[in-house]
Design a protein around this motif. Structure first.
Motif, short mmCIF file in Angstrom:
data_model
loop_
_atom_site.label_atom_id
_atom_site.label_comp_id
_atom_site.label_asym_id
_atom_site.label_seq_id
_atom_site.Cartn_x
_atom_site.Cartn_y
_atom_site.Cartn_z
N GLY A 1 -6.58 28.01 15.57
CA GLY A 1 -7.59 29.10 15.11
C GLY A 1 -7.00 30.27 13.86
N ALA A 2 -5.71 29.14 13.07
CA ALA A 2 -4.78 30.82 13.06
C ALA A 2 -5.96 31.63 11.34
N GLU A 3 -5.06 32.40 10.90
CA GLU A 3 -6.20 33.21 9.99
C GLU A 3 -5.62 32.05 8.96
N PRO A 4 -7.33 32.19 7.62
CA PRO A 4 -6.87 31.23 6.27
C PRO A 4 -5.84 31.26 5.76
N LEU A 5 -5.44 32.98 5.71
CA LEU A 5 -4.04 32.91 4.91
C LEU A 5 -2.82 32.17 5.63
N CYS B 1 6.03 31.65 15.94
CA CYS B 1 5.96 31.10 14.57
C CYS B 1 4.70 30.51 15.35
N ILE B 2 3.53 30.79 14.17
CA ILE B 2 2.20 30.31 14.58
C ILE B 2 2.50 29.07 14.26
N CYS B 3 2.87 28.42 13.38
CA CYS B 3 3.03 26.60 13.33
C CYS B 3 3.47 26.05 14.71
N CYS B 4 4.59 26.75 14.86
CA CYS B 4 5.80 25.44 16.40
C CYS B 4 5.47 26.18 17.12
N ASP B 5 5.00 27.39 17.36
CA ASP B 5 5.22 28.56 18.77
C ASP B 5 6.95 28.62 19.48
N ALA B 6 7.63 28.57 18.47
CA ALA B 6 9.03 29.13 19.13
C ALA B 6 9.18 30.50 18.96
N GLU B 7 9.67 30.80 19.33
CA GLU B 7 10.48 32.95 20.03
C GLU B 7 11.28 32.94 18.70
N LEU B 8 9.89 33.71 18.15
CA LEU B 8 11.32 34.38 16.45
C LEU B 8 11.16 36.08 17.20
N PHE B 9 10.35 36.16 18.07
CA PHE B 9 10.55 38.61 17.87
C PHE B 9 10.04 38.48 19.56
N ARG B 10 10.85 40.29 19.85
CA ARG B 10 10.12 40.35 21.39
C ARG B 10 10.15 41.85 20.48
N SER B 11 8.45 41.88 21.20
CA SER B 11 8.03 43.86 21.17
C SER B 11 9.15 44.98 21.22
N ASP B 12 9.69 44.86 21.89
CA ASP B 12 10.53 45.51 22.26
C ASP B 12 11.60 46.18 20.81
N THR B 13 12.48 44.85 20.19
CA THR B 13 12.97 45.02 18.25
C THR B 13 11.80 45.60 17.21
N LEU C 1 8.06 32.68 7.02
CA LEU C 1 8.41 33.80 7.55
C LEU C 1 8.22 35.48 6.68
N GLY C 2 9.33 35.42 6.26
CA GLY C 2 9.05 36.70 4.85
C GLY C 2 10.79 37.02 4.52
N HIS C 3 10.98 37.72 4.60
CA HIS C 3 11.99 38.36 3.88
C HIS C 3 12.98 39.07 4.81
N VAL C 4 14.47 39.11 5.07
CA VAL C 4 15.29 39.53 6.16
C VAL C 4 16.08 40.78 5.25
N PHE C 5 15.81 42.06 5.55
CA PHE C 5 16.62 43.20 3.97
C PHE C 5 17.51 44.25 5.03
N GLU C 6 19.28 44.67 4.69
CA GLU C 6 20.13 45.21 5.19
C GLU C 6 19.57 46.74 4.77
N ASP C 7 18.53 47.25 5.27
CA ASP C 7 17.94 49.27 5.55
C ASP C 7 17.69 49.03 6.61
N GLY C 8 17.68 48.75 7.82
CA GLY C 8 16.92 48.19 9.42
C GLY C 8 17.55 49.46 9.88
N SER D 1 2.62 38.38 9.08
CA SER D 1 1.84 38.44 10.14
C SER D 1 1.08 37.21 10.41
N ALA D 2 0.82 36.17 9.08
CA ALA D 2 0.08 35.79 9.52
C ALA D 2 0.76 33.58 10.00
N SER D 3 1.83 34.51 9.27
CA SER D 3 2.87 33.48 9.91
C SER D 3 3.73 33.07 11.49
N LEU D 4 2.60 34.28 12.03
CA LEU D 4 3.25 35.10 14.05
C LEU D 4 1.69 34.56 14.99
#
Length: 135
Positions: free
Chosen positions: A19-23, A52-64, A108-115, A127-130
Motif C-alpha cells: 500500500g505504498a504511495e504511488p511515488l 525502509c518502505i521496501c525491506c522494513d530495515a530500521e533506519l531512524f528513530r523519532s527521537d532523532t 532514501l535521500g541525501h545527507v548534509f553536514e548542516d544538522g 517520505s515515500a521511502s519510509l
C-alpha cells in the motif's frame, strides 16, 4: 546483513502489496525526489521507528527527527550505523551524498553536514521511502 535483490517488477508488486504511495517506486528504485513539504512524514512527530518502505530495515528513530525547515523529514542520526550506505551523487549539476538502504539499495535521500548537535548531520529523507511504526 543479507542483501535483498529483486527485479523492477518484483519491487513494483511488493510496494503495491504494502500500500505504498504511488511515488514510492520512482523514489526508491529510480532515485526520484518528492516535492518539498509534500511528504506524509515531513510534519509528523509521533514516537516510533522509521523503516525502509521496501525491506522494513530500521533506519531512524523519532527521537532523532528535527524540523530542518527544508520540506523533507530530517534526522541527525541513523538508528544503526550499518543501516544506510552513502554514495557520491553528481546529478543535477551538484555534488551531494546520496543515502541508500544498506539492505535493499533503496534510494532514501541525501545527507548534509548542516544538522544539529551532537552529529552535525542532516539526513534529508523522502517520505515515500519510509514507513512509520509507532511505539
Amino acid at each position: 546483513m543479507d542483501k535483498i535483490q529483486k527485479n523492477e517488477q518484483q519491487w513494483r508488486e511488493l510496494l503495491t502489496a504494502k500500500g505504498a504511495e504511488p511515488l514510492a517506486f520512482a523514489v526508491t528504485r529510480q532515485a526520484a525526489t518528492e516535492r518539498p513539504f509534500s511528504g506524509r512524514y515531513e510534519d509528523h512527530w509521533a514516537a516510533g521507528i522509521y523503516r525502509c518502505i521496501c525491506c522494513d530495515a530500521e533506519l531512524f528513530r523519532s527521537d532523532t527527527k528535527f524540523d530542518a525547515g527544508c520540506g523533507w523529514p530530517s534526522f541527525f542520526r541513523t538508528a544503526n550505523p550499518q543501516a544506510i550506505e552513502e554514495r557520491v551523487d553528481r546529478s543535477h549539476g551538484m555534488v551531494r551524498v546520496e543515502t541508500v538502504c544498506a539492505r535493499c539499495g533503496a534510494h532514501l535521500g541525501h545527507v548534509f553536514e548542516d544538522g544539529p548537535a551532537p552529529t552535525g548531520l542532516r539526513y534529508c529523507m523522502n517520505s515515500a521511502s519510509l514507513n512509520f511504526e509507532p511505539l
